[in-house]
Scaffold this motif. Structure first.
Motif, PDB file in Angstrom:
ATOM      1  N   LEU A  34      -5.977 -40.089  60.120  1.00  0.00           N
ATOM      2  CA  LEU A  34      -6.319 -39.674  58.760  1.00  0.00           C
ATOM      3  C   LEU A  34      -5.120 -39.111  57.999  1.00  0.00           C
ATOM      4  CD1 LEU A  34      -9.777 -37.896  59.234  1.00  0.00           C
ATOM      5  CD2 LEU A  34      -9.341 -40.080  58.102  1.00  0.00           C
ATOM      6  N   GLU A  35      -3.957 -39.049  58.625  1.00  0.00           N
ATOM      7  CA  GLU A  35      -2.809 -38.446  57.954  1.00  0.00           C
ATOM      8  C   GLU A  35      -2.494 -39.186  56.657  1.00  0.00           C
ATOM      9  OE1 GLU A  35       1.754 -36.966  58.830  1.00  0.00           O
ATOM     10  OE2 GLU A  35       0.602 -37.953  60.405  1.00  0.00           O
ATOM     11  N   MET A  63     -12.438 -39.486  42.510  1.00  0.00           N
ATOM     12  CA  MET A  63     -11.104 -40.079  42.408  1.00  0.00           C
ATOM     13  C   MET A  63     -10.731 -40.235  40.945  1.00  0.00           C
ATOM     14  SD  MET A  63      -9.938 -43.803  43.834  1.00  0.00           S
ATOM     15  CE  MET A  63      -8.403 -44.540  43.310  1.00  0.00           C
ATOM     16  N   PRO A  64      -9.477 -39.878  40.532  1.00  0.00           N
ATOM     17  CA  PRO A  64      -9.062 -40.040  39.155  1.00  0.00           C
ATOM     18  C   PRO A  64      -9.085 -41.502  38.757  1.00  0.00           C
ATOM     19  CG  PRO A  64      -7.541 -38.645  40.381  1.00  0.00           C
ATOM     20  CD  PRO A  64      -8.465 -39.257  41.370  1.00  0.00           C
ATOM     21  N   PRO A  65      -9.263 -41.798  37.463  1.00  0.00           N
ATOM     22  CA  PRO A  65      -9.271 -43.183  37.009  1.00  0.00           C
ATOM     23  C   PRO A  65      -7.942 -43.863  37.278  1.00  0.00           C
ATOM     24  CG  PRO A  65      -9.099 -41.656  35.154  1.00  0.00           C
ATOM     25  CD  PRO A  65      -9.416 -40.838  36.368  1.00  0.00           C
ATOM     26  N   LEU A  66      -8.025 -45.149  37.608  1.00  0.00           N
ATOM     27  CA  LEU A  66      -6.818 -45.896  37.932  1.00  0.00           C
ATOM     28  C   LEU A  66      -6.170 -46.407  36.658  1.00  0.00           C
ATOM     29  CD1 LEU A  66      -7.931 -47.881  41.088  1.00  0.00           C
ATOM     30  CD2 LEU A  66      -6.852 -45.644  40.922  1.00  0.00           C
ATOM     31  N   SER A  67      -5.577 -45.521  35.894  1.00  0.00           N
ATOM     32  CA  SER A  67      -4.881 -45.877  34.675  1.00  0.00           C
ATOM     33  C   SER A  67      -3.418 -45.476  34.810  1.00  0.00           C
ATOM     34  CB  SER A  67      -5.501 -45.163  33.475  1.00  0.00           C
ATOM     35  OG  SER A  67      -5.501 -43.760  33.673  1.00  0.00           O
ATOM     36  N   TRP A 112      -8.752 -37.722  54.460  1.00  0.00           N
ATOM     37  CA  TRP A 112     -10.129 -38.199  54.367  1.00  0.00           C
ATOM     38  C   TRP A 112     -10.403 -38.735  52.965  1.00  0.00           C
ATOM     39  CZ3 TRP A 112     -14.640 -37.015  51.704  1.00  0.00           C
ATOM     40  CH2 TRP A 112     -15.831 -37.451  52.288  1.00  0.00           C
ATOM     41  N   GLU A 113     -10.030 -37.956  51.966  1.00  0.00           N
ATOM     42  CA  GLU A 113     -10.284 -38.374  50.585  1.00  0.00           C
ATOM     43  C   GLU A 113      -9.420 -39.567  50.199  1.00  0.00           C
ATOM     44  OE1 GLU A 113     -10.370 -36.473  46.058  1.00  0.00           O
ATOM     45  OE2 GLU A 113     -10.024 -35.200  47.804  1.00  0.00           O
ATOM     46  N   ALA A 114      -8.153 -39.560  50.627  1.00  0.00           N
ATOM     47  CA  ALA A 114      -7.268 -40.676  50.297  1.00  0.00           C
ATOM     48  C   ALA A 114      -7.774 -41.977  50.902  1.00  0.00           C
ATOM     49  CB  ALA A 114      -5.856 -40.369  50.782  1.00  0.00           C
ATOM     50  N   ASN A 115      -8.269 -41.922  52.151  1.00  0.00           N
ATOM     51  CA  ASN A 115      -8.822 -43.130  52.777  1.00  0.00           C
ATOM     52  C   ASN A 115     -10.010 -43.656  52.001  1.00  0.00           C
ATOM     53  OD1 ASN A 115      -7.965 -44.307  55.597  1.00  0.00           O
ATOM     54  ND2 ASN A 115      -7.395 -42.130  55.630  1.00  0.00           N
ATOM     55  N   GLU A 135     -18.951 -39.940  58.976  1.00  0.00           N
ATOM     56  CA  GLU A 135     -19.351 -39.298  60.230  1.00  0.00           C
ATOM     57  C   GLU A 135     -18.313 -38.303  60.732  1.00  0.00           C
ATOM     58  OE1 GLU A 135     -19.999 -42.508  62.886  1.00  0.00           O
ATOM     59  OE2 GLU A 135     -21.800 -43.254  61.851  1.00  0.00           O
ATOM     60  N   HIS A 136     -17.079 -38.398  60.223  1.00  0.00           N
ATOM     61  CA  HIS A 136     -15.999 -37.511  60.659  1.00  0.00           C
ATOM     62  C   HIS A 136     -15.329 -36.884  59.438  1.00  0.00           C
ATOM     63  CE1 HIS A 136     -16.572 -40.145  64.155  1.00  0.00           C
ATOM     64  NE2 HIS A 136     -16.065 -39.163  64.869  1.00  0.00           N
ATOM     65  N   PRO A 137     -16.043 -36.004  58.748  1.00  0.00           N
ATOM     66  CA  PRO A 137     -15.417 -35.347  57.595  1.00  0.00           C
ATOM     67  C   PRO A 137     -14.255 -34.477  58.038  1.00  0.00           C
ATOM     68  CG  PRO A 137     -17.475 -34.273  58.164  1.00  0.00           C
ATOM     69  CD  PRO A 137     -17.405 -35.526  58.991  1.00  0.00           C
TER      70      PRO A 137
END
Length: 451
Positions: free
Chosen positions: A385-386, A1-5, A434-437, A415-417
């Protein structure tokens, strides 16, 4: 994940930078060589303000125009905004025979409502839904149109109305929920004329010379939220908050009790985020314990006499400034019932708004309470997951967002990629749901309170 800046911004701060972008958009709308001007906007960046300003600029230059929105509520809101911003502007509200315009839209003397386009041709601006515009026939095309919430408009709807205008300004948020369809569309995936694609995606596929403009500042999201939302949902179009860390304050007249409900409220008031984590368990969708927890958070927010202070001044935290967001309508109904049991109005002008992500799009509140879409679930479906659903739920607030969820979401995600098939010619949303969650959950874990 990119840095939160914070996202990089031009000289002079967020205000002048946003003004420069808006000026470029208006110039392209009025004088551009392409048939379409596209504007990508993060949550709370001023889409409606831009639409009103562009409409007034076009009318001021001697043009008449049509405006296309996606729902009747959006149409009524735009009519109200246009008439309020310029009382002398003649606005036509085109509606269906079964859709009565809202009183807010009809209260202005210069607004005319009709089911017949011929009655509104003398108006400077005519506003209606895409569903209504597609039935309009026998009129000369408008030279200019504005399409609001263009990413929520399907391309087949654009095809049905494109004959009515010569040039258009498309304004929308690419991070929100995709257009809805009830039929399978796999056979068109990857094709430039896929009818289930958004109007903007199809427009850009057929007009590669159009380069979207991007609004760089969210005036809704506080400094505590913009870095997370930008990094998790808009990595290729970063933005920043229009306010600083000390510009907004959420305070309470009453001190909290020493329980998880009040503690998570205090954490959210201080940091902008709160996660109330319930014990792990697989539950039915309308998880009674989670529903009660959401209702209790809302009750305590109101009982403690909250006040929100911002660049707009100080206002009491009343029910109409609080929203509850869910993934499903039955969950929203369960929360409304729980609030009613506690004596908290969940309807009417002063009531707490309780609704699904789909219906909360475009709306803004001081505090939101979210029932996490994956809470208590045994699986992680494509619906839950949307990316857009989570983005909407996490980006409605001006001060704080409190998420209620059961422990175990991170393990459920692992467990659910994501197994969505990769289709040729389809632009991949990055990051996927998936990544956003995972990104949002990692941030929420820093503000966790165990029930």
């Amino acid at each position: 994940m990119p840095p939160l800046s914070p996202a990089p911004i031009g000289p002079g701060g967020p205000g002048p930078e946003a003004d420069r972008v808006v000026a470029a958009i208006l110039d392209a709308t009025l004088h551009g060589a392409e048939r379409g001007t596209v504007v990508d906007s993060p949550p709370g960046a001023g889409k409606s303000t831009l639409v009103v300003k562009a409409a007034r600029e076009l009318v001021g230059s001697g043009e008449k125009l049509m405006i296309v929105a996606q729902t009747n509520s959006q149409v009524d809101d735009l009519v109200d905004r246009l008439a309020t911003a310029d009382p002398a502007l003649t606005v036509g509200r085109l509606h269906g025979s079964d859709a009565v315009p809202a009183p807010e839209a009809l209260r202005h003397p210069a607004v005319t409502a009709s089911t017949k386009p011929a009655d509104l041709l003398d108006c400077s601006v005519v506003v209606s839904t895409a569903a209504k515009w597609q039935w309009v026939k026998g009129v000369d095309p408008w030279r200019h149109a504005i399409v609001d919430e263009a990413y929520q408009m399907r391309s087949d709807a654009l095809l049905a109305v494109a004959r009515l205008f010569e040039r258009a300004l498309f304004v929308g948020d690419p991070g929100q929920l995709d257009p809805f369809t009830v039929v399978g569309t796999e056979q068109w995936s990857g094709l430039s004329y896929d009818p289930s694609s958004s109007a903007v995606v199809t427009l850009l596929a057929h007009n590669p010379r159009i380069v979207p403009h991007r609004l760089p500042v969210s005036w809704r999201l506080p400094a505590s939220a913009a870095p997370l939302i930008s990094a998790a949902f808009y990595p290729y179009a970063p933005f920043r908050s229009g306010t600083g860390p000390d510009d907004r304050l959420l305070g309470f007249a009453q001190a909290g009790r020493r329980d998880a409900t009040d503690t998570v409220i205090d954490v959210a008031a201080e940091t902008g985020w709160g996660l109330l984590e319930l014990p792990p368990r697989h539950t039915v969708r309308t998880d009674p314990e989670a529903v009660r927890a959401v209702a209790q958070v809302v009750l305590r927010l109101l009982e403690r006499g909250g006040t929100s202070t911002s660049e707009r001044g100080s206002t009491p935290l009343t029910g109409d400034r609080i929203a509850v967001g869910t993934a499903h309508r039955d969950q929203a109904a369960a929360v409304r019932a729980a609030l009613t049991t506690l004596g908290v109005p969940a309807s009417g002008a002063a009531g707490v708004t309780v609704d699904t992500a789909n219906r909360l799009q475009g709306r803004e509140y001081d505090v939101t309470v979210v029932l996490h879409p994956l809470s208590g679930r045994p699986d992680a479906t494509a619906f839950h997951l949307e990316t857009g659903r989570l983005c909407v739920l996490a980006s409605r607030h001006r001060h704080a967002c409190i998420v209620v969820a059961r422990t175990g979401i991170a393990e459920l995600l692992d467990e659910h990629p994501s197994t969505e098939p990769v289709r040729l010619g389809v632009s991949v949303k990055f990051p996927d749901g998936w990544e956003a969650n995972h990104a949002v959950l990692a941030h929420l874990n820093e503000h966790r309170v165990r029930a």
